[in-house]
Design a protein around this motif. Structure first.
Motif, PDB file in Angstrom:
ATOM      1  N   ILE A  63      12.454 -37.276 -21.585  1.00 37.15           N
ATOM      2  CA  ILE A  63      11.849 -35.948 -21.583  1.00 37.15           C
ATOM      3  C   ILE A  63      11.373 -35.579 -22.984  1.00 37.15           C
ATOM      4  O   ILE A  63      10.309 -34.972 -23.160  1.00 37.15           O
ATOM      5  N   ASP A  64      12.164 -35.932 -24.018  1.00 39.42           N
ATOM      6  CA  ASP A  64      11.731 -35.675 -25.397  1.00 39.42           C
ATOM      7  C   ASP A  64      10.372 -36.308 -25.679  1.00 39.42           C
ATOM      8  O   ASP A  64       9.555 -35.755 -26.410  1.00 39.42           O
ATOM      9  N   ARG A  65      10.146 -37.450 -25.098  1.00 44.94           N
ATOM     10  CA  ARG A  65       8.927 -38.206 -25.396  1.00 44.94           C
ATOM     11  C   ARG A  65       7.751 -37.840 -24.496  1.00 44.94           C
ATOM     12  O   ARG A  65       6.624 -37.708 -24.963  1.00 44.94           O
ATOM     13  N   HIS A 113       6.527 -30.594 -31.867  1.00 44.63           N
ATOM     14  CA  HIS A 113       7.774 -31.273 -32.259  1.00 44.63           C
ATOM     15  C   HIS A 113       8.050 -32.523 -31.427  1.00 44.63           C
ATOM     16  O   HIS A 113       8.949 -33.296 -31.754  1.00 44.63           O
ATOM     17  N   THR A 114       7.309 -32.697 -30.332  1.00 45.03           N
ATOM     18  CA  THR A 114       7.544 -33.875 -29.492  1.00 45.03           C
ATOM     19  C   THR A 114       6.780 -35.105 -29.974  1.00 45.03           C
ATOM     20  O   THR A 114       6.983 -36.193 -29.449  1.00 45.03           O
ATOM     21  N   ARG A 115       5.906 -34.934 -30.943  1.00 46.28           N
ATOM     22  CA  ARG A 115       5.154 -36.078 -31.444  1.00 46.28           C
ATOM     23  C   ARG A 115       6.090 -37.075 -32.098  1.00 46.28           C
ATOM     24  O   ARG A 115       7.029 -36.686 -32.799  1.00 46.28           O
ATOM     25  N   GLY A 174      18.196 -27.354 -33.606  1.00 44.48           N
ATOM     26  CA  GLY A 174      16.747 -27.352 -33.561  1.00 44.48           C
ATOM     27  C   GLY A 174      16.209 -28.138 -32.377  1.00 44.48           C
ATOM     28  O   GLY A 174      16.955 -28.739 -31.605  1.00 44.48           O
ATOM     29  N   PRO A 175      14.866 -28.171 -32.211  1.00 42.44           N
ATOM     30  CA  PRO A 175      14.256 -28.779 -31.015  1.00 42.44           C
ATOM     31  C   PRO A 175      14.096 -30.289 -31.081  1.00 42.44           C
ATOM     32  O   PRO A 175      13.849 -30.910 -30.040  1.00 42.44           O
ATOM     33  N   TYR A 176      14.199 -30.888 -32.259  1.00 43.38           N
ATOM     34  CA  TYR A 176      13.946 -32.325 -32.377  1.00 43.38           C
ATOM     35  C   TYR A 176      15.026 -33.134 -31.660  1.00 43.38           C
ATOM     36  O   TYR A 176      16.209 -32.980 -31.930  1.00 43.38           O
ATOM     37  N   GLY A 177      14.616 -33.977 -30.740  1.00 42.52           N
ATOM     38  CA  GLY A 177      15.564 -34.783 -29.989  1.00 42.52           C
ATOM     39  C   GLY A 177      16.471 -33.970 -29.096  1.00 42.52           C
ATOM     40  O   GLY A 177      17.565 -34.417 -28.745  1.00 42.52           O
ATOM     41  N   TYR A 178      16.007 -32.794 -28.683  1.00 37.43           N
ATOM     42  CA  TYR A 178      16.860 -31.885 -27.907  1.00 37.43           C
ATOM     43  C   TYR A 178      17.324 -32.513 -26.596  1.00 37.43           C
ATOM     44  O   TYR A 178      18.483 -32.384 -26.212  1.00 37.43           O
ATOM     45  N   GLY A 179      16.416 -33.175 -25.888  1.00 39.17           N
ATOM     46  CA  GLY A 179      16.779 -33.747 -24.587  1.00 39.17           C
ATOM     47  C   GLY A 179      17.878 -34.779 -24.700  1.00 39.17           C
ATOM     48  O   GLY A 179      18.844 -34.768 -23.928  1.00 39.17           O
TER      49      GLY A 179
END
Length: 396
Positions: free
Chosen positions: A70-72, A194-196, A329-334
């Motif tokens: 999902i992160d990707r 942030h998902t890039r 934070g949102p990075y790698g949240y999933g």
């Protein structure tokens, strides 16, 4: 292209509706159907809950991989697949001519739960909105908080009129005609900056998988998830053991949903001004307070218990989505959500069966076990810091 406020509202309502169906037709199903299922196959209800526990165990292994995907790529594809998996598992349950097929149906449902419940929905929202996902996370939990209130009576009615097999078929069809179109038509394909890959890599390179904050958070979440799972599977039966009639027990248990929603409205309107750790700390202590009332006063405290338990559970569900976002934070949240949820899922897998055994031996006294867990979770919440170091914020 930025997603408008109106579009975000539509997405939130759509996901909340689909989550109501997903929870009500899986997680909340044994509370109504375990007895008729067990009777038909000639096994005890403990065995039905044991099979359900094994199905839930599968979600612990799936979480990190699902979250990473999902992160990707976002959550649209995963959620679409979850509807198909849920429909397949429920259809197999309804058809099951023997116990092995019955078990297979539950295992398939377990696969769907690993892809289609809150963790996946929260990660999907964060992939789209980043740090701005808090309102949307609260919104879908506001709607899905009615899962037990809506779905328990529906399951009970269809079971009474046509049997538990027909109930499973009804829910299978609902996934195909309601949840699947929602995911196909309503979930945006657009993802946040942030998902890039370069952004996520810059935020996570060289960071440890676990740190003090992650461990405390995982333990606190596990304590509350184990408790909420035990209550979801056994609450009507538990209230009957406390002295309530079957009708009163179901009526009281049905208040969990409205209590969850009312508490989430409070979190959305008042507590949102504060760090979500405050909400989580308050929520983690509500179950022991309600349990103490039932242990002291019995059936007359049933409504108080379900309301206060539901309130805490409602706020804690939001915190499980917003607290990791606020701290890390949102990075790698999933992926982080998958890791944080893994201990909870292992505990949840054992919870229905273990709590069934505790009720058999101790009756309503089994609440002492869940109360002790929640107190321990409260202590872990008190040890958490509201801010993390740069390294901790990056860890996944």
């Amino acid at each position: 292209m930025p997603i408008s406020h109106e579009r975000r509202t539509i997405v939130t309502i759509a996901l909340g509706t689909a989550q109501t169906l997903s929870w009500g037709s899986t997680y909340y199903l044994p509370a109504i159907l375990a007895v008729p299922m067990a009777r038909e196959f000639g096994i005890s209800t403990d065995w039905v809950y044991g099979i359900f526990s094994v199905a839930m165990l599968m979600t612990a292994f799936m979480g990190p991989a699902v979250g990473r995907r999902i992160d990707r790529f976002g959550g649209r594809g995963i959620l679409m697949v979850s509807s198909l998996v849920f429909a397949t598992g429920l259809g197999l349950l309804g058809w099951s001519p023997n116990l092995p097929v019955f078990i297979a149906g539950w295992l398939i449902i377990g696969l769907g739960m690993g892809m289609g419940l809150y963790e996946a929905a929260f990660a999907a929202l964060t992939a789209i909105y980043g740090t701005g996902a808090r309102n949307s996370i609260t919104g879908i939990t506001l709607l899905a908080g009615f899962a037990s209130t809506v779905c328990w009576p529906i399951s009970a009615f269809v079971d009474a009129e046509m049997g538990w097999r027909a109930t499973c078929y009804v829910w299978a069809v609902a996934h195909l005609v309601l949840a699947l179109p929602i995911y196909v038509l309503m979930i945006p394909k657009e993802l946040g900056e942030h998902t890039r890959p370069e952004a996520s890599a810059a935020a996570t390179d060289g960071a440890p998988l676990w740190n003090r904050q992650m461990i405390l958070l995982a333990f606190a979440f596990a304590a509350t998830w184990i408790t909420s799972t035990a209550m979801a599977a056994h609450l009507p039966r538990l209230l009957e053991d406390a002295g309530a009639t079957k009708t009163a027990a179901i009526a009281a248990a049905a208040l969990v949903g409205p209590a969850q929603v009312a508490a989430r409205v409070l979190e959305f309107s008042v507590l949102q001004r504060f760090h979500p750790l405050l909400s989580a700390r308050l929520a983690s202590i509500t179950h022991p307070i309600g349990a103490a009332a039932v242990l002291l006063f019995g059936a007359p405290a049933a409504y108080f218990f379900t309301i206060i338990h539901g309130s805490g559970n409602g706020v804690m569900t939001i915190a499980k989505g917003t607290l990791p976002l606020a701290i890390f934070g949102p990075y790698g949240y999933g992926r982080r959500q998958g890791l944080l949820a893994a201990p909870s899922r292992f505990g949840q897998a054992a919870s229905p069966f273990v709590f069934a055994v505790l009720i058999e031996h101790f009756g309503v006294g089994a609440l002492m076990f869940t109360s002790g867990l929640c107190v321990a979770g409260f202590i872990a919440m008190m040890l958490l810091r509201t801010e993390s170091s740069a390294l901790e914020r990056a860890s996944v």
